[in-house]
Design a protein around this motif. Structure first.
Motif, short mmCIF file in Angstrom:
data_model
loop_
_atom_site.label_atom_id
_atom_site.label_comp_id
_atom_site.label_asym_id
_atom_site.label_seq_id
_atom_site.Cartn_x
_atom_site.Cartn_y
_atom_site.Cartn_z
N UNK A 1 1.99 -0.73 -8.38
CA UNK A 1 1.63 0.39 -7.52
C UNK A 1 0.30 0.14 -6.82
N UNK A 2 -0.60 -0.56 -7.51
CA UNK A 2 -1.93 -0.77 -6.93
C UNK A 2 -1.86 -1.59 -5.65
N UNK A 3 -1.06 -2.65 -5.66
CA UNK A 3 -0.97 -3.47 -4.44
C UNK A 3 -0.16 -2.75 -3.36
N UNK A 4 0.77 -1.92 -3.78
CA UNK A 4 1.53 -1.12 -2.80
C UNK A 4 0.57 -0.17 -2.07
N UNK A 5 -0.31 0.48 -2.82
CA UNK A 5 -1.25 1.41 -2.20
C UNK A 5 -2.21 0.64 -1.28
N UNK A 6 -2.65 -0.55 -1.70
CA UNK A 6 -3.51 -1.36 -0.83
C UNK A 6 -2.84 -1.62 0.51
N UNK A 7 -1.56 -1.95 0.46
CA UNK A 7 -0.83 -2.25 1.71
C UNK A 7 -0.80 -1.02 2.60
N UNK A 8 -0.60 0.15 2.00
CA UNK A 8 -0.58 1.39 2.79
C UNK A 8 -1.96 1.64 3.41
N UNK A 9 -3.01 1.33 2.67
CA UNK A 9 -4.37 1.49 3.19
C UNK A 9 -4.60 0.58 4.41
N UNK A 10 -4.06 -0.64 4.33
CA UNK A 10 -4.20 -1.55 5.48
C UNK A 10 -3.44 -1.02 6.69
N UNK A 11 -2.31 -0.43 6.43
CA UNK A 11 -1.54 0.14 7.53
C UNK A 11 -2.34 1.26 8.22
N UNK A 12 -3.02 2.06 7.40
CA UNK A 12 -3.84 3.15 7.97
C UNK A 12 -4.97 2.57 8.82
#
Ligand code: ZN
Ligand code: ZN
Length: 827
Positions: free
Chosen positions: A687-698
């Motif tokens: 989940x941690x790396x998934x959230x990181x990816x979403x942060x990059x998208x933002x």
């Protein structure tokens, strides 16, 4: 447009609406593939702690993700509601009834769970202390009883003087009560047991089927079951019609036996010493040792003490007379309560023999060595060749084990045997707040099970709570006195209640049929939903709860009540929540309360932090800055989406035609993020790396928003924003639902299908390469992804900045590294 991220208003609004619309209600059956996502249900202590928040946040992401992927998901919650704290509170405060205390706590914790926005189907809530539930716990006890798997016997049991009850072996940790850490004592009591040992082999073997379980949990169960192969050997007592039975994993060393040791509790001890001069001293020793805890007796550094009984037994292989001793380090509960002493080849026996000057005889010679008993400083337990062993001389260890067992069996002196460390499960508890054991004792008929139609045996409400060491039910005549269901004569009810691990061994079946009052569960529903596809909980349950549940499932299978042999297909054991490097605990004063965090930042921030801070199996270090960071991120998402919300849905849902430049890049990143989040959540629970990816998208969306409107493709923007919200929805369900509505959607975001990425969109068509001059980075150039090394050289040398830097110098070499860089060497 709403300016501010008002999490209080948003979270309250959506929790209310989800409840009104019952969006998490699960139908009993569906044509869609099923997915049973389960978190271990809590004891209702009254307040959620961060460990709970972590456990349930992980489960909620899995449940929401699978729902969006099209599965028919069962995600229930309930309460492991019997147990000591409720009763201890009643003893301490006098005026609180355990039932009221428990129900108050359940209400408080249910409210907290709802505030976290977890997607439970609350219509399936269960509490094990409810008569509608424990009726079936008692019913299941009766099924085990009728199958011969529940029995009563007098045994030396673990007694916690502080909890004033007996404990199962599994509840004793390092000689102390697992719950209160008080050293455990031994008591002789009549107790009810479940014959889990009858399932030892299957519980061990079927661990192989559990491919979705962590290796460490399987190893812990394997060690707890503790299978060992060896032989049972019978040593006749010299001059008496008695024999001593030992179990050994090393029958190849039986010629090396120089003494025999019995546990002080061994039933033969009194017979052996009776009438002998040293009998009094042995009796004193036995009395003293029996009062010591198991841990004090068996610790490796504990002083080994023994005393000669005056009696001898006969080694059945060589006919030698062997002295019989009693010693503190032999326990009656393990093996047969007797150990053959082979000091040359067992370290514990070696130390004991040296201390008491008992002979040491070498019967295994290691390769290329000659062991001298006088010179040995420690036992030799390894492989070698049998010596001093009559007809077995010359055999290796493994050959010797087989040959000795064959000989013992042929002569009727013993047999090959498999032993287990696992003991039967002690389920009686001398406490009030548990499910009464449905048994009555009749003067004429003896033990009589309560007929099924008379269930439940209800707990009486009015009892006195005293720490007497006897169940308060024993002091309640209205409960105790009854009539025998068989003969109608006077009878007494069993006053012990069941171990609460019995209640939790079957609760995952009950969620399928929570209100059924005719049967514990509906078979068709259990066949549809079970096994649990993903079980999530703490590793502290690796043995107790998980082993008992596996045992129960196998018994239910044999009884024809379920069709599965293992209850949990995949198991995730989440790490602890630490603060300042230590587990959060009241005594350390490092507790961060979920209530406080939710009040200050909202549930979405709390959930996001806990999912982002560490992979689920690892320990998670609490960080106030980390929480702040997640809160700021959600605010960023809020501002971003609200600033582009107007007219967003007027654009087509996805871009058409060939995209170039920034539009191409934005589109590509959207699909790369879909791919990454899907894989991280779906395959690995990262989940941690998934959230990181979403942060990059933002971050990328913020940049894209700055591109002049004429250069921007509104469909690309819409696609990116919608997917950002959908990908974030399982982690932060409230803010995403609100923004989904603000952008003009009318159906819940949590009912949207999980997106799949477009492989075309993520093809890399341009890459950035680095230009180095004499090893120093001087320029970056965007080139086609399929460029050749020769073309790379040309493109780089044509760059104006590069031409300027090499002007007037001699180019010695140009070295292209495909996909990465071009190095230019000049002088
Ligand atoms: Zn205790
Ligand atoms: Zn009777």
């Amino acid at each position: 447009m709403k300016e501010r991220y008002d999490f209080r208003e948003i979270e309250a609004k959506w929790q209310k609406r989800w409840a009104e619309e019952n969006i998490y209600k699960t139908a009993d059956f569906s044509e869609r593939p099923k997915y049973y996502c389960l978190e271990m249900f809590p004891y209702p202590s009254g307040k959620l702690h961060m460990g709970h928040v972590r456990n349930y946040s992980i489960g909620d992401v899995v449940a929401r993700f699978k729902t969006m992927q099209g599965y028919h998901v069962l995600h229930p919650m309930g309460w492991d509601a019997f147990g000591l704290p409720a009763e201890n509170a009643a003893i301490k405060h006098g005026n609180i009834h355990p039932a009221d205390w428990t129900m108050d706590n359940i209400r408080a914790m249910r409210t907290q769970l709802k505030q976290l926005g977890i997607s439970y189907d609350w219509d399936r809530e269960i509490a094990t202390c409810h008569p509608g539930y424990y009726k079936w716990t008692q019913w299941l006890f009766l099924q085990l009883y009728h199958k011969g798997l529940a029995y009563k016997k007098k045994a030396a049991v673990n007694w916690c003087p502080s909890c004033a009850t007996v404990l199962a072996n599994e509840q004793v940790k390092e000689g102390a009560c697992e719950r209160c850490k008080t050293p455990v004592e031994k008591r002789e009591l009549e107790q009810w047991f479940f014959k889990i040992t009858a399932y030892a082999e299957r519980l061990l073997k079927d661990l192989e089927l559990l491919e979705g379980w962590p290796e460490k949990v399987k190893i812990m169960q394997e060690n707890w079951i503790g299978r060992s192969e060896g032989a049972e050997i019978r040593f006749p007592v010299d001059g008496m019609d008695e024999e001593i039975v030992v179990f050994t994993t090393r029958p190849d060393t039986v010629f090396g036996v120089t003494y025999m040791v019995l546990a002080p509790e061994h039933p033969l001890v009194e017979k052996l010493i009776e009438g002998r001069p040293g009998a009094g001293a042995v009796r004193d020793f036995v009395r003293r040792v029996r009062n010591l805890s198991e841990i004090a007796r068996t610790a490796t550094d504990a002083e080994k003490e023994g005393l000669f009984t005056g009696a001898y037994c006969i080694n059945p292989l060589n006919g030698e007379r062997v002295p019989i001793l009693v010693a503190n380090y032999v326990l009656m509960e393990y093996g047969t309560g007797a150990v053959m002493g082979v000091p040359a080849h067992d370290q514990r026996d070696f130390e004991f023999a040296r201390k008491y000057n008992l002979p040491i005889r070498v019967v295994i010679q290691p390769p290329g060595m000659e062991l001298d008993p006088q010179a040995m400083t420690e036992a030799y337990a390894g492989d070698g060749v049998m010596v001093n062993s009559g007809q077995f001389n010359g055999l290796s260890k493994d050959e010797g084990i087989r040959a000795v067992i064959a000989y013992l069996e042929e002569k009727g002196l013993g047999r090959g045997q498999v032993n287990y460390r696992l003991r039967d499960w002690l389920i009686s508890r001398q406490r009030y707040w548990g499910a009464p054991i449905p048994i009555v004792y009749c003067e004429r008929c003896g033990i009589v099970p309560v007929p099924e139609e008379d269930l439940p045996v209800l707990l009486p409400r009015d009892v006195e709570f005293k720490p007497t060491g006897q169940s308060p039910l024993a002091d309640c005549p209205e409960f105790v006195n009854t009539s025998c269901p068989r003969c109608g004569g006077p009878a007494r009810r069993e006053t012990d209640t069941m171990d609460t691990f019995m209640c939790s061994s079957w609760y995952y079946y009950r969620y399928t049929s929570p209100r059924d009052d005719k049967q514990p569960w509906d078979r068709a529903r259990v066949d549809y939903w079970l096994p649990v596809d993903q079980y999530i909980g703490g590793v502290e349950h690796a043995i107790l709860h998980l082993l008992y549940s596996r045992f129960f499932t196998k018994v239910l299978y044999d009884l024809g009540l379920v069709s599965i042999q293992e209850p949990f297909t995949n198991l995730l054991t989440q790490g602890m929540v630490l603060k300042d490097g230590a587990k959060m605990s009241k005594s350390r004063g490092n507790v961060v309360s979920p209530e406080e965090i939710v009040a200050r930042y909202g549930a979405d921030t709390a959930r996001l932090f806990i999912l982002f801070a560490a992979p689920p199996e690892r320990d998670l270090e609490w960080s106030d800055q980390g929480v702040e960071g997640c809160y700021r991120f959600l605010n960023r998402v809020w501002r971003l989406v609200t600033s582009v919300a107007e007219g967003l849905l007027e654009a087509p849902p996805k871009p058409a035609g060939r995209l170039v430049g920034v539009n191409r890049q934005m589109h590509r990143l959207t699909h790369l993020t879909i791919k990454k989040v899907t894989e991280d959540v779906g395959n690995r629970f990262n989940f941690n790396t998934a959230v990181s990816a979403i942060m990059e998208l933002v971050n990328a969306l913020y940049q894209y928003k700055e591109v002049p409107e004429t250069d921007r493709d509104p469909a690309v923007l819409r696609e990116a924003v919608e997917h950002l919200l959908i990908l974030l929805a399982p982690f932060a369900p409230h803010i995403t639902e609100e923004l989904w509505e603000i952008t003009g959607h009318t159906e819940s975001i949590h009912r949207q299908p999980w997106p799949s990425y477009d492989p075309e969109a993520i093809v890399e068509d341009e890459i950035t390469i680095v230009v180095q001059i004499n090893g120093r980075v001087r320029e970056r150039v965007l080139v086609p992804a399929d460029i050749t090394p020769e073309q790379m050289k040309e493109v780089v040398l044509a760059q104006p900045r590069v031409q300027k830097l090499v002007e007037g110098k001699q180019i010695v070499k140009v070295i292209p590294v495909p996909g990465k860089l071009v190095n230019i060497v000049v002088k």
